[in-house]
Design an enzyme around this catalytic site. Structure first.
Site, PDB file in Angstrom:
ATOM      1  N   GLY A  62       0.804  -1.219   0.000  1.00 40.59           N
ATOM      2  CA  GLY A  62       0.000   0.000   0.000  1.00 40.59           C
ATOM      3  C   GLY A  62       0.835   1.266   0.000  1.00 40.59           C
ATOM      4  O   GLY A  62       0.355   2.346  -0.373  1.00 40.59           O
ATOM      5  N   HIS A 120      22.053  -3.950  -3.595  1.00 36.36           N
ATOM      6  CA  HIS A 120      20.985  -3.229  -4.303  1.00 36.36           C
ATOM      7  C   HIS A 120      20.050  -2.488  -3.343  1.00 36.36           C
ATOM      8  O   HIS A 120      19.230  -1.685  -3.781  1.00 36.36           O
ATOM      9  CB  HIS A 120      20.199  -4.180  -5.216  1.00 36.36           C
ATOM     10  CG  HIS A 120      19.254  -5.107  -4.511  1.00 36.36           C
ATOM     11  ND1 HIS A 120      18.216  -5.742  -5.154  1.00 36.36           N
ATOM     12  CD2 HIS A 120      19.189  -5.527  -3.219  1.00 36.36           C
ATOM     13  CE1 HIS A 120      17.562  -6.497  -4.291  1.00 36.36           C
ATOM     14  NE2 HIS A 120      18.128  -6.383  -3.121  1.00 36.36           N
TER      15      HIS A 120
END
Length: 357
Positions: A130, A262
Site C-alpha cells: 500500500g 541493491h
C-alpha cells in the site's frame, strides 16, 4: 477512413489505450496471485495428484455456489498468464474444465523444496504494498524512503520494531535463497580452495547451510542483525554472528553479499565494500568478495528479463537502493579499492560477481 488524431493512426491510438488499460489494472495480476496463495490452490491441485475439475476445486474451497463462476474467471485469467494449465476433460458429460499446475504454480506449493509463496505473502502485504500509493509524496521528500513516508520509519527500522513483519520478511528471503541455492549447485568453482566464508546479511542461514553441506570443510559464518541471528542453531562448520556491516565484518577467505548492495545508495555500498575488503585481506591474505545481484544489460538481455530488472530497479528506489549496470558496478568496485572483477550468469535475472582486492 477515420481521421488521424494528433497525427497518429487510429490503430496506434487503440494499441496505446490497450497498453494503458493493461497497466491501470495490473494490480489485479498481483492480487490474483495473492488470492491463489491465500486459497492454497497450488497445494490443493498438488495433493489431488492430477488436474482438478472446477466443481471439485470449488467443493474443496467450500465457496458459495454464487461465487463458483468468479473462481472460474480468476483461474482462467491466471491460466492465461501461465500459472495454471486448463485441460478439458473429454470423459465428463459436459467437457468440464480441469486445472493443472505449471512450473510457475509449482513454485507456490507450500512445503515443497522450492517455494516462493512466502515472497508473495510478504511483498503483497497491504501495509507494505500500500505504500506505493504515496509515490508522488515520496518523490518530493529529499531524504525519506517511500516506507519512511508511509510507515514513519525506514524499512529496516520498521522490521526491527515489528516482529511479525520481520518474520515474514525473513521467510521470504529464505524462500528466495533456496532458488539461488539451486543455481549455486553449478558454481562449485566459486568456493573451491576457500577455507572460510562470511555470508553478510545471510538471514537465518539458508544459503550458508547449502554451502556447508556441499563443502563440509568450509567454515561458514552468517553475519546479520543481532535480532535475526540470535538463538539460531549452529553446527561444526556453521556459526552465527550479530553485528553491523557498516562498522565491521568478520574475517574470512571470502565474503558473500547476496541481494545486499541493491538495497543501498552508492556511498553506502562503497562503505560496505571497504569493510568486506578489510575482512578478506586480514593477515596479509588476499581473498575475494562474491556478489549475487542484478546486472542491467538492456542490449543483450531478452526483453522480459530486462523488464524484470527495471521493475526491480523501481522497487529498490523505494528503499533508496538501485539495480546497476556493469559500468555502475565497476565504478563502485574501483572507489572501494578493488582492482579486478568477473561477472558470470547465475539465474535468469541474477548474476554472480567475483571482485578481487
Amino acid at each position: 477512413m477515420a481521421s488521424s488524431i494528433n497525427g497518429r493512426n487510429p490503430s496506434e491510438i487503440y494499441k496505446a489505450q490497450a497498453l494503458l488499460y493493461k497497466h491501470i489494472y495490473a494490480f489485479i495480476d498481483s492480487m490474483s496471485l495473492k488470492w491463489t496463495v491465500e486459497m492454497n490452490i497450488p497445494n490443493i491441485i498438488h495433493n489431488h495428484g492430477k488436474p482438478i475439475s472446477l466443481s471439485n476445486l470449488v467443493s474443496i474451497l467450500q465457496v458459495p455456489s454464487s461465487k463458483c463462476g468468479n473462481v472460474q474467471r480468476i483461474m482462467r485469467y491466471l491460466a492465461h498468464n501461465g500459472f495454471f494449465e486448463i485441460i478439458t476433460n473429454r470423459e465428463s458429460e459436459n467437457d468440464e474444465e480441469a486445472y493443472a499446475l505449471t512450473v510457475a504454480s509449482e513454485l507456490l506449493v507450500k512445503g515443497s523444496e522450492l517455494c516462493l509463496a512466502p515472497m508473495v505473502e510478504c511483498v503483497l502485504d497491504p501495509t507494505l504494498s500500500g505504500s506505493y500509493h504515496e509515490m508522488k509524496k515520496w518523490i518530493y521528500e529529499e531524504d525519506l524512503t517511500l516506507f519512511g513516508v508511509t510507515l514513519g520509519a525506514g524499512f529496516w527500522d520498521f522490521l526491527e520494531k515489528n516482529p511479525s513483519y520481520n518474520e515474514s520478511f525473513n521467510e521470504a528471503m529464505a524462500s528466495d535463497s533456496k532458488m539461488i541455492n539451486l543455481a549455486l549447485r553449478d558454481c562449485d568453482f566459486v568456493f573451491e580452495g576457500l577455507e572460510s566464508i562470511v555470508d553478510v546479511g545471510g538471514g537465518t542461514g539458508t544459503t550458508a547451510k547449502i554451502i556447508c553441506e556441499r563443502f563440509p570443510k568450509l567454515k561458514c559464518v552468517v553475519f546479520d542483525r543481532p535480532q535475526v541471528v540470535e538463538n539460531l542453531t549452529e553446527s561444526d562448520n556453521l556459526t552465527y554472528v550479530g553485528g553491523d556491516m557498516f562498522k565491521s565484518i568478520p574475517n574470512g577467505d571470502a565474503v558473500l553479499l547476496k541481494w545486499i548492495l541493491h538495497n543501498w545508495i552508492d556511498s553506502d555500498c562503497i562503505r560496505i565494500l571497504k569493510k568486506t575488503k578489510e575482512a578478506v585481506t586480514s593477515d596479509g591474505k588476499k581473498g575475494k568478495v562474491i556478489i549475487i545481484d542484478m546486472v542491467i544489460n538492456e542490449k543483450e538481455d531478452e526483453n522480459q528479463i530486462t523488464q524484470v530488472k527495471l521493475l526491480m530497479d523501481v522497487n529498490m528506489a523505494s528503499l533508496n537502493g538501485k539495480e546497476r549496470n556493469e559500468n555502475e558496478w565497476k565504478k563502485l568496485f574501483k572507489e572501494a579499492g578493488f582492482h579486478d572483477y568477473k561477472i558470470s550468469p547465475l539465474t535468469g535475472f541474477l548474476s554472480l560477481i567475483e571482485i578481487y582486492p
